[in-house]
Scaffold this active site. Structure first.
Site, mmCIF file in Angstrom:
data_model
loop_
_atom_site.group_PDB
_atom_site.id
_atom_site.type_symbol
_atom_site.label_atom_id
_atom_site.label_comp_id
_atom_site.label_asym_id
_atom_site.label_seq_id
_atom_site.Cartn_x
_atom_site.Cartn_y
_atom_site.Cartn_z
ATOM 1 N N ASP A 199 -3.127 4.598 -2.279
ATOM 2 C CA ASP A 199 -4.229 5.126 -1.485
ATOM 3 C C ASP A 199 -4.674 6.508 -1.988
ATOM 4 O OD1 ASP A 199 -5.829 4.757 0.971
ATOM 5 O OD2 ASP A 199 -4.790 6.572 1.642
ATOM 6 N N GLU B 211 -6.395 3.881 -6.040
ATOM 7 C CA GLU B 211 -7.705 4.041 -5.399
ATOM 8 C C GLU B 211 -8.195 5.443 -5.740
ATOM 9 O OE1 GLU B 211 -9.942 3.872 -1.095
ATOM 10 O OE2 GLU B 211 -8.111 4.995 -1.343
ATOM 11 N N HIS C 81 -11.469 -3.163 3.045
ATOM 12 C CA HIS C 81 -11.398 -2.920 4.486
ATOM 13 C C HIS C 81 -12.157 -1.650 4.888
ATOM 14 C CE1 HIS C 81 -8.593 -0.340 2.510
ATOM 15 N NE2 HIS C 81 -8.445 0.366 3.618
ATOM 16 N N ASP C 82 -12.815 -0.996 3.949
ATOM 17 C CA ASP C 82 -13.450 0.293 4.224
ATOM 18 C C ASP C 82 -14.969 0.244 4.253
ATOM 19 O OD1 ASP C 82 -11.160 1.833 4.487
ATOM 20 O OD2 ASP C 82 -11.073 2.360 2.370
ATOM 21 N N ASP D 298 0.852 -1.179 0.000
ATOM 22 C CA ASP D 298 0.000 0.000 0.000
ATOM 23 C C ASP D 298 0.892 1.234 0.000
ATOM 24 O OD1 ASP D 298 -2.412 1.573 0.469
ATOM 25 O OD2 ASP D 298 -3.220 -0.256 1.371
HETATM 26 O O1 ISL Z 1 -14.071 4.509 3.743
HETATM 27 C C1 ISL Z 1 -14.675 5.308 3.108
HETATM 28 C C2 ISL Z 1 -16.155 5.337 3.132
HETATM 29 O O2 ISL Z 1 -16.606 4.608 4.200
HETATM 30 C C3 ISL Z 1 -14.010 6.231 2.226
HETATM 31 O O3 ISL Z 1 -14.398 7.535 2.373
HETATM 32 C C4 ISL Z 1 -12.514 6.097 2.397
HETATM 33 O O4 ISL Z 1 -12.080 6.933 3.387
HETATM 34 C C5 ISL Z 1 -11.891 6.400 1.090
HETATM 35 O O5 ISL Z 1 -12.295 5.373 0.255
HETATM 36 C C6 ISL Z 1 -10.393 6.435 1.157
HETATM 37 O O6 ISL Z 1 -9.866 5.266 1.689
HETATM 38 C C7 ISL Z 1 -8.501 5.123 1.871
HETATM 39 O O7 ISL Z 1 -7.877 6.248 2.457
HETATM 40 C C8 ISL Z 1 -8.219 6.542 3.791
HETATM 41 C C9 ISL Z 1 -8.213 5.333 4.709
HETATM 42 O O8 ISL Z 1 -8.872 5.652 5.907
HETATM 43 C C10 ISL Z 1 -8.871 4.141 4.072
HETATM 44 O O9 ISL Z 1 -8.755 3.012 4.901
HETATM 45 C C11 ISL Z 1 -8.214 3.927 2.744
HETATM 46 O O10 ISL Z 1 -8.640 2.771 2.090
HETATM 47 C C12 ISL Z 1 -7.213 7.556 4.259
HETATM 48 O O11 ISL Z 1 -5.920 7.072 4.071
#
Ligand code: ISL
Length: 565
Positions: A204, A259, A330-331, A103
């Site tokens: 990310d 992402e 994981h989100d 990541d």
């Molecule tokens: O998780 C979300 C909605 O529930 C999204 O808004 C998420 O924050 C977004 O997809 C970005 O995600 C990534 O960056 C974030 C981190 O918290 C997430 O785990 C990651 O996948 C900040 O680094």
């Protein structure tokens, strides 16, 4: 592929497994998963047959946001192990032909990263400009942008006398990508990891790295205020192109997955077009279907199957490049809880979802636990939650509105990111065999029924279905790259599509519903000479004699005789 040399990128034929290390397997009983724990379970990955593993962040971090707040890019958080553990895992994966994807979190760092500490200390020093600062009065932030975790995206730093931007947690200050020294250091760091033999990056929120200098106010009615300005920003393409030229193009055979929040097909096409900087993106159009754009986080919208079909069909037809595919990560909630039926029809619907994911053209990413149909967690109270997004949003709702935690429970159960982060369920033993200590998040009580050990024993399990699908995908080269065609676009419960190339055609029939549904092959669909390749239920009649599909039934048909890849 016969005798011709393989010129195709490996990732086009790959199935990737997303692994959340904190919740995978704990070998030192501190309640947190670790790298030796992954190694201990490597046979599970091998048997499933995945081609690559993407690890969520394992870098040194204070863990304000699950490790997406990096304190040191070049060392590992000690709970995960040390670099020796890392090399061992890398080598053992590679020995089994499994690639390793890390990541890359470079939209922001932790506020404990040395760059930010120095930026705070010295207004004249070279580090101040690595972050996004604006003058302002306490209580009057520079614009109306919101943090993804609720509240303003700006925090006033008393010691500096200015605001800094954080699109996520206040402990995650955004980096200023206009600063060339910052970019150089990021590129060096990427090289450092690539030189250690990793096979690529999942990047990310990479499409948030370029912010417009004038920081205009955002439309206050959008669920994430400011997103139309900070997503797909003015210099994004330049930054990605430079990253490609300065780093990525020096390495062969990398996978780069961006992402991309709030990126449409058109934006994404610029990032993944052939020879573009990214191999593929993750978009969010399907996981946004249950978000009410007006009500935002605090509600769950009902969606229907034609909408879901429209999203996937749009990306299949309109993206100028390769598709990244996922149904969960994981989100968010678990795939079977969001898109399937996690009650009585859990097994059938989890298998249907896997059938869908693994027969679509593109590169599928299977999230850990989905291979055994893990479900959402029955959250009762805030003390069971660690996720800063959920806690932030809950707090915001409680402050603004006349609601109690109980009123929010259903939304929270549907949305909380911890649903996907509860420990992997290996056995029916206490703590699901994840740890001998106290797990950092509660283990889902349904681990007594839903676990890897049980799945492995049962030939009809979700696990074995996934394993067979992955094998099938390898044997049927049409699947990763064929032309997708949707049939019955408006049908409320059947998702029917074909994937074809040259003379070969694969037909996928999915009854995406809790009801048995009449089925009649649509006019024009005449898959002659078809053989059933895989199904999630016993199929007692040939296709021509099939007039109904049972609830959550999934069948895949194709030409008889499999190709050798
Ligand atoms: O998780 C979300 C909605 O529930 C999204 O808004 C998420 O924050 C977004 O997809 C970005 O995600 C990534 O960056 C974030 C981190 O918290 C997430 O785990 C990651 O996948 C900040 O680094």
């Amino acid at each position: 592929m016969g005798t011709a040399p393989r010129e195709r990128a490996w990732w086009k034929d790959a199935v990737v497994y997303q692994l959340y290390p904190r919740s995978y397997n704990d070998t030192d009983d501190d309640g947190l998963g670790d790298l030796p724990g992954i190694l201990e379970r490597i046979d599970h990955l091998d048997e499933l047959g995945v081609d690559a593993v993407w690890l969520n962040p394992i870098y040194d971090s204070p863990f304000a946001d699950g490790g997406y707040d990096v304190r040191d890019y070049r060392s590992l958080h000690r709970a995960f192990g040390n670099m020796e553990d890392f090399y061992r895992l890398r080598d053992e994966l590679h020995r089994r032909g499994i690639r390793l994807i890390m990541d890359l979190v470079v939209n922001h760092t932790s506020d404990e990263h040395p760059w930010f500490r120095r930026a705070r200390q010295n207004s004249e020093g070279p580090y101040r400009d690595r972050y996004v600062w604006r003058d302002g009065e306490p209580g009057r932030p520079p614009n109306n942008w919101e943090s993804a975790f609720g509240g303003s995206a700006w925090t006033y730093d008393d010691s500096v006398g200015a605001y800094y931007l954080h699109l996520f947690h206040e402990k995650q200050p955004d980096l200023n990508w206009s600063n060339p020294d910052l970019r150089n250091d990021v590129y060096d760091m990427m090289r450092w990891w690539l030189d250690r033999g990793i096979d690529g990056f999942r990047m990310d929120v990479i499409n948030l790295i370029s912010k417009p200098d004038d920081l205009p106010d955002g439309n206050p009615d959008l669920p994430w205020v400011g997103v139309e300005h900070f997503a797909n920003g003015p210099n994004l393409i330049d930054h990605l192109t430079e990253m490609d030229r300065r780093v990525l193009s020096d390495y062969q055979d990398l996978i780069t997955v961006g992402e991309c929040v709030a990126a449409g097909v058109k934006d994404a096409s610029d990032y993944v077009r052939p020879n573009g900087p990214l191999s593929m993106v993750f978009h969010f159009d399907h996981v946004m279907l249950d978000v009410d754009l007006e009500a935002g986080w605090g509600s769950v919208r009902e969606w229907d199957l034609p909408e879901l079909k429209e999203v996937f069909t749009r990306w299949q037809h309109r993206l100028d490049g390769w598709n990244g595919l996922h149904l969960g990560n994981h989100d968010g909630p678990r795939a079977v809880s969001r898109f399937g039926n996690d009650g009585r029809h859990r097994t059938a619907s989890a298998k249907l979802l896997a059938t869908f994911l693994l027969t679509m053209p593109g590169t599928p990413f299977l999230y850990q636990g989905d291979e055994i149909g893990m479900t959402n967690y029955p959250f009762e109270g805030p003390e069971e939650i660690e996720d800063p997004e959920t806690l932030g949003r809950v707090q915001q709702a409680l402050e603004r509105e006349d609601v109690s935690f109980e009123d929010l429970r259903d939304v929270l159960r549907a949305r909380c990111r911890d649903n996907a982060r509860t420990p992997m369920q290996w056995t029916d033993e206490p703590n699901a065999g994840f740890t001998g200590g106290d797990p950092w998040l509660p283990v889902n009580p349904n681990h007594t029924r839903i676990n890897v050990a049980q799945n492995r024993e049962d030939p009809d399990s979700v696990f074995h279905h996934c394993r067979r699908l992955i094998e099938l995908r390898r044997q049927v080269p049409v699947l990763p790259e064929g032309d997708y065609r949707l049939w019955l676009p408006e049908h409320p419960s059947l998702y029917v599509y074909t994937v074809s190339r040259a003379e070969r055609e694969i037909l996928v029939l999915l009854n995406w519903s809790d009801e048995e549904t009449p089925f009649e092959p649509p006019a024009g669909l005449s898959p002659g000479n078809v053989e059933l390749l895989i199904a999630n239920r016993d199929v007692d009649r040939p296709l021509e004699a099939t007039s109904r599909l049972r609830l959550w039934e999934a069948r895949v048909y194709g030409p008889g005789g499999r190709e050798t890849p």
